[in-house]
Design a protein around this motif. Structure first.
Motif, mmCIF file in Angstrom:
data_model
loop_
_atom_site.group_PDB
_atom_site.id
_atom_site.type_symbol
_atom_site.label_atom_id
_atom_site.label_comp_id
_atom_site.label_asym_id
_atom_site.label_seq_id
_atom_site.Cartn_x
_atom_site.Cartn_y
_atom_site.Cartn_z
ATOM 1 N N ALA A 4 0.719 -1.113 0.016
ATOM 2 C CA ALA A 4 -0.147 0.050 -0.190
ATOM 3 C C ALA A 4 0.794 1.353 0.063
ATOM 4 O O ALA A 4 0.661 2.373 -0.752
ATOM 5 N N VAL A 5 1.847 1.368 0.811
ATOM 6 C CA VAL A 5 2.922 2.356 0.802
ATOM 7 C C VAL A 5 3.616 2.397 -0.534
ATOM 8 O O VAL A 5 3.786 3.697 -0.837
ATOM 9 N N GLN A 6 3.905 1.555 -0.938
ATOM 10 C CA GLN A 6 4.764 1.537 -2.194
ATOM 11 C C GLN A 6 3.722 2.011 -3.471
ATOM 12 O O GLN A 6 4.113 2.872 -4.274
ATOM 13 N N ARG A 7 2.535 1.617 -3.472
ATOM 14 C CA ARG A 7 1.575 2.156 -4.481
ATOM 15 C C ARG A 7 1.320 3.518 -4.415
ATOM 16 O O ARG A 7 1.264 4.188 -5.453
ATOM 17 N N LEU A 8 1.218 3.988 -3.239
ATOM 18 C CA LEU A 8 1.098 5.460 -2.825
ATOM 19 C C LEU A 8 2.349 6.062 -3.484
ATOM 20 O O LEU A 8 2.109 7.140 -4.064
ATOM 21 N N ALA B 251 -3.365 14.053 3.509
ATOM 22 C CA ALA B 251 -4.528 14.542 4.157
ATOM 23 C C ALA B 251 -4.732 16.068 4.367
ATOM 24 O O ALA B 251 -3.833 16.632 3.968
ATOM 25 N N ASP B 252 -6.137 16.508 4.736
ATOM 26 C CA ASP B 252 -6.392 17.760 4.675
ATOM 27 C C ASP B 252 -5.444 18.712 5.594
ATOM 28 O O ASP B 252 -4.962 19.704 5.183
ATOM 29 N N THR B 253 -5.024 17.969 6.737
ATOM 30 C CA THR B 253 -4.165 18.491 7.677
ATOM 31 C C THR B 253 -2.874 17.878 7.362
ATOM 32 O O THR B 253 -3.037 16.689 7.866
ATOM 33 N N CYS B 254 -1.840 18.287 7.096
ATOM 34 C CA CYS B 254 -0.596 17.647 6.833
ATOM 35 C C CYS B 254 0.725 18.638 6.878
ATOM 36 O O CYS B 254 0.480 19.651 7.162
ATOM 37 N N THR C 167 -8.234 5.413 0.926
ATOM 38 C CA THR C 167 -7.160 5.259 0.048
ATOM 39 C C THR C 167 -6.077 5.906 1.412
ATOM 40 O O THR C 167 -6.274 7.006 1.938
ATOM 41 N N PRO C 168 -4.777 5.374 1.055
ATOM 42 C CA PRO C 168 -3.749 5.900 1.976
ATOM 43 C C PRO C 168 -3.332 7.403 1.736
ATOM 44 O O PRO C 168 -3.358 8.023 0.621
ATOM 45 N N LYS C 169 -3.105 8.160 2.792
ATOM 46 C CA LYS C 169 -2.651 9.624 2.608
ATOM 47 C C LYS C 169 -1.456 10.125 3.258
ATOM 48 O O LYS C 169 -1.208 9.452 4.406
#
Length: 156
Positions: free
Chosen positions: A6-10, A31-34, A133-135
């Motif tokens: 999942a991390v690699q795809r992101l 993410a909205d706050t990042c 979805t990972p962010k």
């Protein structure tokens, strides 16, 4: 799908959007706050929190893209990222958020066709895996060199 996958795809989707000049998609990886910052190894190792680029919300990232498209003047250029597989680190505060480090090289091609190795370094990330979805919650781009030969226009 495993956490590493999942991390690699992101990471792959992230660099592909930059390399393909789909910059309007770039803020959506966060993410909205990042926190997004670009710094260099010496400052990172010294614990300095500032960066050459610093943004603390998805809105600030969107503003950066808007400025790149309509306000800033810089020589046309493209990037091509080469990234390592991510290395998961166990400093994340909970299971919904994972830490990862990913090494990178960026080749830059100018409008004239001139090609150079533009940057090398490491992404140090915290990634929220709790949604569909990972962010990125945090993405710190740690450059190996403090020397940048041009305006930092495109995201890393």
């Amino acid at each position: 799908m495993s956490i590493v996958e999942a991390v690699q795809r992101l990471q792959l989707a992230y660099v592909r959007a930059i390399d393909d000049d789909r910059l309007e998609e770039w803020p959506g990886f966060f993410a909205d706050t990042c926190l997004y910052r670009v710094t260099h190894r010496a400052d990172y190792d010294a614990g300095r929190q500032f960066g050459m680029i610093y943004a603390d919300s998805q809105g600030m990232l969107a503003d950066r893209v808007s400025s790149l498209r309509s306000v800033n003047i810089y020589e046309a250029q493209t990037y091509r990222h080469v990234i390592n597989p991510p290395w998961l680190v166990d400093d994340a505060p909970d299971l919904a958020c994972v830490g990862a480090q990913t090494g990178f090289l960026i080749a830059r091609t100018m409008r004239t066709g001139e090609l150079s190795l533009f940057a090398s370094g490491c992404y140090i990330d915290r990634i929220d895996l709790s949604g569909s979805t990972p962010k990125f919650v945090e993405k710190t781009v740690v450059l190996d060199s403090p020397v940048i030969d041009t305006l930092l226009a495109l995201p890393f």
